[in-house]
Write a protein that holds these residues in place. Structure first.
Motif, PDB file in Angstrom:
ATOM      1  N   GLY A  15      35.954  39.084  43.482  1.00  0.00           N
ATOM      2  CA  GLY A  15      37.020  38.331  42.835  1.00  0.00           C
ATOM      3  C   GLY A  15      36.981  38.380  41.322  1.00  0.00           C
ATOM      4  O   GLY A  15      37.690  37.635  40.641  1.00  0.00           O
ATOM      5  N   TYR A  16      36.142  39.273  40.772  1.00  0.00           N
ATOM      6  CA  TYR A  16      35.990  39.334  39.309  1.00  0.00           C
ATOM      7  C   TYR A  16      37.295  39.750  38.643  1.00  0.00           C
ATOM      8  O   TYR A  16      37.746  39.121  37.703  1.00  0.00           O
ATOM      9  CB  TYR A  16      34.858  40.303  38.944  1.00  0.00           C
ATOM     10  CG  TYR A  16      34.687  40.479  37.443  1.00  0.00           C
ATOM     11  CD1 TYR A  16      34.064  39.499  36.684  1.00  0.00           C
ATOM     12  CD2 TYR A  16      35.151  41.620  36.787  1.00  0.00           C
ATOM     13  CE1 TYR A  16      33.914  39.639  35.326  1.00  0.00           C
ATOM     14  CE2 TYR A  16      35.007  41.768  35.433  1.00  0.00           C
ATOM     15  CZ  TYR A  16      34.378  40.785  34.692  1.00  0.00           C
ATOM     16  OH  TYR A  16      34.242  40.924  33.341  1.00  0.00           O
ATOM     17  N   PRO A  21      42.046  37.881  34.120  1.00  0.00           N
ATOM     18  CA  PRO A  21      43.144  37.539  33.198  1.00  0.00           C
ATOM     19  C   PRO A  21      43.184  36.044  32.854  1.00  0.00           C
ATOM     20  O   PRO A  21      43.436  35.675  31.706  1.00  0.00           O
ATOM     21  CB  PRO A  21      44.407  37.954  33.947  1.00  0.00           C
ATOM     22  CG  PRO A  21      43.964  38.953  34.941  1.00  0.00           C
ATOM     23  CD  PRO A  21      42.550  38.601  35.288  1.00  0.00           C
ATOM     24  N   ASP A  22      42.902  35.190  33.834  1.00  0.00           N
ATOM     25  CA  ASP A  22      42.908  33.743  33.553  1.00  0.00           C
ATOM     26  C   ASP A  22      41.790  33.355  32.586  1.00  0.00           C
ATOM     27  O   ASP A  22      41.990  32.528  31.686  1.00  0.00           O
ATOM     28  CB  ASP A  22      42.757  32.957  34.865  1.00  0.00           C
ATOM     29  CG  ASP A  22      43.972  33.126  35.772  1.00  0.00           C
ATOM     30  OD1 ASP A  22      45.074  33.364  35.228  1.00  0.00           O
ATOM     31  OD2 ASP A  22      43.799  33.029  37.002  1.00  0.00           O
ATOM     32  N   GLU A  23      40.628  33.951  32.737  1.00  0.00           N
ATOM     33  CA  GLU A  23      39.513  33.655  31.838  1.00  0.00           C
ATOM     34  C   GLU A  23      39.813  34.122  30.409  1.00  0.00           C
ATOM     35  O   GLU A  23      39.496  33.436  29.436  1.00  0.00           O
ATOM     36  CB  GLU A  23      38.234  34.325  32.350  1.00  0.00           C
ATOM     37  CG  GLU A  23      37.650  33.685  33.587  1.00  0.00           C
ATOM     38  CD  GLU A  23      36.388  34.391  34.058  1.00  0.00           C
ATOM     39  OE1 GLU A  23      35.734  35.069  33.227  1.00  0.00           O
ATOM     40  OE2 GLU A  23      36.061  34.258  35.235  1.00  0.00           O
ATOM     41  N   LYS A  29      43.151  30.706  24.183  1.00  0.00           N
ATOM     42  CA  LYS A  29      43.695  29.392  23.843  1.00  0.00           C
ATOM     43  C   LYS A  29      42.665  28.564  23.078  1.00  0.00           C
ATOM     44  O   LYS A  29      43.002  27.874  22.114  1.00  0.00           O
ATOM     45  CB  LYS A  29      44.124  28.648  25.114  1.00  0.00           C
ATOM     46  CG  LYS A  29      45.393  29.182  25.711  1.00  0.00           C
ATOM     47  CD  LYS A  29      45.761  28.410  26.962  1.00  0.00           C
ATOM     48  CE  LYS A  29      46.976  29.032  27.637  1.00  0.00           C
ATOM     49  NZ  LYS A  29      47.310  28.354  28.898  1.00  0.00           N
ATOM     50  N   ASN A  30      41.416  28.627  23.489  1.00  0.00           N
ATOM     51  CA  ASN A  30      40.358  27.892  22.789  1.00  0.00           C
ATOM     52  C   ASN A  30      40.176  28.429  21.376  1.00  0.00           C
ATOM     53  O   ASN A  30      39.962  27.657  20.428  1.00  0.00           O
ATOM     54  CB  ASN A  30      39.040  27.968  23.554  1.00  0.00           C
ATOM     55  CG  ASN A  30      39.051  27.124  24.817  1.00  0.00           C
ATOM     56  OD1 ASN A  30      39.822  26.176  24.918  1.00  0.00           O
ATOM     57  ND2 ASN A  30      38.205  27.469  25.772  1.00  0.00           N
TER      58      ASN A  30
END
Length: 125
Positions: A15-16, A21-23, A29-30
């Motif tokens: 699942g990497y 993309p979400d990570e 954003k941070n």
């Protein structure tokens, strides 16, 4: 090299690639939040510095004016006491002739005397 077995030594966790993309978006954003905080902090420091500079500049001007008034009072006191004479005061000036002209205008400005009458009166003594 022929004796080394050919196998895949790198294993990818399950699942990497689905969660990658979400990570990446979360990290960006941070980083954007950190950059915005840095900008606000820099702006606040700049505004504070400008305000402090203006305050210092105004306070030094008022202090200079207060000191110049105090110096004028001290000079007048020294003249009145007889510690200083005309030559001492004129030696402090950059343009002694301008000081003399100003004093003459203040002292003799109320008299309506022409230059020729003044000259005759001065030479009569």
């Amino acid at each position: 090299m022929k004796n080394i077995p050919k196998r895949d030594i790198f294993k990818v966790p399950e699942g990497y690639f689905e969660s990658l993309p979400d990570e990446i978006l979360d990290r960006s954003k941070n980083n954007i939040r950190k950059i915005n905080y840095s900008r606000w902090a820099a702006a606040a420091v700049l505004i504070f510095s400008a305000a402090l500079f203006i305050y210092k500049f105004e306070s030094s001007n008022s202090l200079f004016e207060a000191n110049s008034i105090a110096v004028d009072d001290q000079v007048e006191l020294l003249i009145d006491q007889g510690d200083w004479n005309v030559e001492d005061v004129l030696s402090l000036s950059e343009d002694p002739n301008a000081v003399l002209d100003q004093v003459m205008a203040e002292e003799w400005g109320s008299y309506d005397v022409s230059d020729s009458e003044l000259e005759e009166e001065l030479w009569s003594y």
